[in-house]
Design a protein around this motif. Sequence first.
Motif, PDB file in Angstrom:
ATOM      1  N   THR A  89      -2.584   5.789   1.935  1.00 44.72           N
ATOM      2  CA  THR A  89      -2.577   6.582   3.370  1.00 44.72           C
ATOM      3  C   THR A  89      -1.771   7.622   3.343  1.00 44.72           C
ATOM      4  O   THR A  89      -0.835   7.948   2.448  1.00 44.72           O
ATOM      5  CB  THR A  89      -2.061   5.542   4.132  1.00 44.72           C
ATOM      6  N   LEU A  90      -2.264   8.557   4.166  1.00 42.17           N
ATOM      7  CA  LEU A  90      -1.516   9.646   4.555  1.00 42.17           C
ATOM      8  C   LEU A  90      -1.184   9.845   5.873  1.00 42.17           C
ATOM      9  O   LEU A  90      -1.821   9.703   6.762  1.00 42.17           O
ATOM     10  CB  LEU A  90      -2.512  10.854   4.281  1.00 42.17           C
ATOM     11  N   THR A  91       0.285   9.785   5.957  1.00 39.90           N
ATOM     12  CA  THR A  91       0.798  10.097   7.457  1.00 39.90           C
ATOM     13  C   THR A  91       1.216  11.476   7.842  1.00 39.90           C
ATOM     14  O   THR A  91       1.796  11.937   6.984  1.00 39.90           O
ATOM     15  CB  THR A  91       2.303   9.240   7.493  1.00 39.90           C
ATOM     16  N   VAL A  92       0.504  11.746   8.728  1.00 38.98           N
ATOM     17  CA  VAL A  92       0.516  13.330   9.154  1.00 38.98           C
ATOM     18  C   VAL A  92       1.114  13.463  10.319  1.00 38.98           C
ATOM     19  O   VAL A  92       0.928  12.873  11.326  1.00 38.98           O
ATOM     20  CB  VAL A  92      -1.243  13.900   9.245  1.00 38.98           C
ATOM     21  N   THR A  93       2.260  14.494  10.675  1.00 37.43           N
ATOM     22  CA  THR A  93       2.875  14.638  11.789  1.00 37.43           C
ATOM     23  C   THR A  93       2.368  16.059  12.132  1.00 37.43           C
ATOM     24  O   THR A  93       2.416  16.834  11.158  1.00 37.43           O
ATOM     25  CB  THR A  93       4.249  14.692  11.773  1.00 37.43           C
ATOM     26  N   ALA A  94       2.117  16.025  13.641  1.00 35.27           N
ATOM     27  CA  ALA A  94       1.810  17.353  13.989  1.00 35.27           C
ATOM     28  C   ALA A  94       1.961  17.893  15.284  1.00 35.27           C
ATOM     29  O   ALA A  94       2.287  16.891  16.248  1.00 35.27           O
ATOM     30  CB  ALA A  94       0.038  17.705  13.532  1.00 35.27           C
ATOM     31  N   SER A  95       2.094  19.011  15.806  1.00 33.43           N
ATOM     32  CA  SER A  95       2.149  19.342  17.227  1.00 33.43           C
ATOM     33  C   SER A  95       1.197  20.380  17.682  1.00 33.43           C
ATOM     34  O   SER A  95       1.206  20.493  18.932  1.00 33.43           O
ATOM     35  CB  SER A  95       3.532  20.073  17.082  1.00 33.43           C
ATOM     36  N   ASP A  96       0.126  20.406  17.242  1.00 32.09           N
ATOM     37  CA  ASP A  96      -1.177  21.459  17.488  1.00 32.09           C
ATOM     38  C   ASP A  96      -1.788  20.406  18.621  1.00 32.09           C
ATOM     39  O   ASP A  96      -1.977  19.187  18.506  1.00 32.09           O
ATOM     40  CB  ASP A  96      -1.923  21.551  16.353  1.00 32.09           C
ATOM     41  N   PRO A  97      -1.771  21.026  19.872  1.00 31.72           N
ATOM     42  CA  PRO A  97      -2.364  20.159  20.832  1.00 31.72           C
ATOM     43  C   PRO A  97      -3.880  19.954  20.569  1.00 31.72           C
ATOM     44  O   PRO A  97      -4.365  18.912  21.132  1.00 31.72           O
ATOM     45  CB  PRO A  97      -2.469  21.402  22.088  1.00 31.72           C
TER      46      PRO A  97
ATOM     47  N   MET B 289       0.967  -1.264   0.197  1.00 33.26           N
ATOM     48  CA  MET B 289      -0.033  -0.051   0.047  1.00 33.26           C
ATOM     49  C   MET B 289       0.895   1.190   0.018  1.00 33.26           C
ATOM     50  O   MET B 289       1.818   1.400   0.523  1.00 33.26           O
ATOM     51  CB  MET B 289      -0.968  -0.107   1.268  1.00 33.26           C
ATOM     52  N   SER B 290       0.583   2.082  -0.958  1.00 32.73           N
ATOM     53  CA  SER B 290       1.660   3.316  -1.008  1.00 32.73           C
ATOM     54  C   SER B 290       1.022   4.377   0.092  1.00 32.73           C
ATOM     55  O   SER B 290      -0.071   4.417   0.535  1.00 32.73           O
ATOM     56  CB  SER B 290       1.557   3.990  -2.526  1.00 32.73           C
ATOM     57  N   ASN B 291       1.987   5.351   0.428  1.00 30.00           N
ATOM     58  CA  ASN B 291       1.603   6.334   1.482  1.00 30.00           C
ATOM     59  C   ASN B 291       2.163   7.518   1.311  1.00 30.00           C
ATOM     60  O   ASN B 291       3.195   7.578   0.308  1.00 30.00           O
ATOM     61  CB  ASN B 291       2.411   5.688   2.725  1.00 30.00           C
ATOM     62  N   VAL B 292       1.543   8.630   1.369  1.00 27.73           N
ATOM     63  CA  VAL B 292       2.103  10.067   1.261  1.00 27.73           C
ATOM     64  C   VAL B 292       2.323  10.857   2.711  1.00 27.73           C
ATOM     65  O   VAL B 292       1.510  10.439   3.675  1.00 27.73           O
ATOM     66  CB  VAL B 292       1.135  10.898   0.384  1.00 27.73           C
ATOM     67  N   ASP B 293       3.452  11.325   2.854  1.00 28.61           N
ATOM     68  CA  ASP B 293       3.694  12.114   4.312  1.00 28.61           C
ATOM     69  C   ASP B 293       3.165  13.522   4.037  1.00 28.61           C
ATOM     70  O   ASP B 293       3.572  14.196   2.971  1.00 28.61           O
ATOM     71  CB  ASP B 293       5.210  12.024   4.462  1.00 28.61           C
ATOM     72  N   LEU B 294       2.653  14.112   5.152  1.00 26.94           N
ATOM     73  CA  LEU B 294       2.572  15.249   5.077  1.00 26.94           C
ATOM     74  C   LEU B 294       2.977  15.820   6.570  1.00 26.94           C
ATOM     75  O   LEU B 294       2.475  15.522   7.747  1.00 26.94           O
ATOM     76  CB  LEU B 294       1.038  15.502   5.361  1.00 26.94           C
ATOM     77  N   ASP B 295       3.770  17.125   6.655  1.00 27.93           N
ATOM     78  CA  ASP B 295       4.495  17.494   7.886  1.00 27.93           C
ATOM     79  C   ASP B 295       3.457  18.794   8.194  1.00 27.93           C
ATOM     80  O   ASP B 295       3.513  19.697   7.579  1.00 27.93           O
ATOM     81  CB  ASP B 295       5.871  17.943   7.665  1.00 27.93           C
ATOM     82  N   CYS B 296       2.886  18.470   9.410  1.00 33.06           N
ATOM     83  CA  CYS B 296       2.076  19.746   9.868  1.00 33.06           C
ATOM     84  C   CYS B 296       2.674  20.496  11.311  1.00 33.06           C
ATOM     85  O   CYS B 296       1.904  21.037  12.046  1.00 33.06           O
ATOM     86  CB  CYS B 296       0.623  19.499  10.006  1.00 33.06           C
TER      87      CYS B 296
END
Lengths: 75, 205
Positions: free
Chosen positions: A32-40, A1-8
């Motif tokens: 899939t979309l892999t999202v990284t975030a720091s917003d509480p 399965m392919s994946n795209v990364d998104l840095d937030c």
Amino acid sequence: MSNVDLDCKGLNCPMPIVKISRAMKELQTGVTLTVTASDPSFKADVEAWVRKMNQKLTSFTDTAGIQTAVIEKIS
Amino acid sequence: MGDNITISQSELIALVNQLVDQKVNARLADVEASLKSIQGTVGTLSENCPEDRATLVVFSGEMDTLFAAFTIAVGAASMGMEVSMFFTFWGLTALRKDKTFSGKAVGEKMVAMMLPNGPHAVPTSRMNMAGMGPLFFKYLMAQRNIESLPNMIALAQELGIKMVACEMSMGVMGVTRAELLDDIDYGGVATYLGDAAKSKITLFV
């Protein structure tokens, strides 16, 4: 399965969901979309977004405030 | 009773068929009539059913209130909703790109003089402190990497949010179309109510 990364990381409400919405539009079903975030508010917001948009949150992890959500495009 | 009617088999079959046809046609007409009535009801229901739409009335014109309005609007658009924003009275400032005095009546010139130049120059609803408040908030927001109000407005336009300026309050405030952003709509209370009646969410900010 392919994946795209998104840095937030460093972005605040409402920008992570704005970016997720944009990124998901570009994806094919099954990707899939892999999202990284720091917003509480990211966990609550991404869960609400996934429910409203009929997508699937396959995993959510939080390591010292850096949260990672994996969203699968199912519709 | 007691009469003997002779009837051939083919005549009997024809008679039975005729009776069956009569019964079936009568039933079919009933079913067709109820189907038509159901179709009518479904049509009325779907016309009155709210769409996946959010409608906001933006009445206030301060940095914090406008920021809240645009955050909700941009969020709703990102959650797949159609969004309409109606700008009236102080809210018109959010759409202002510049300010002109020429060709305006004295009263209009006075209002123009007192109103902020645009969303970059709006006061805060509290702690304005003669203009120090907005500077302080801008500093805090930049430090926390929060989008500025003008950026949020640009983002709302980019996301295709429908923005409607209220013509009546433009008249009162002496605001002309030339002073407002391009690519916006103009309307009145019926324009708002038309969209609000079809909305799941409607807010007054």
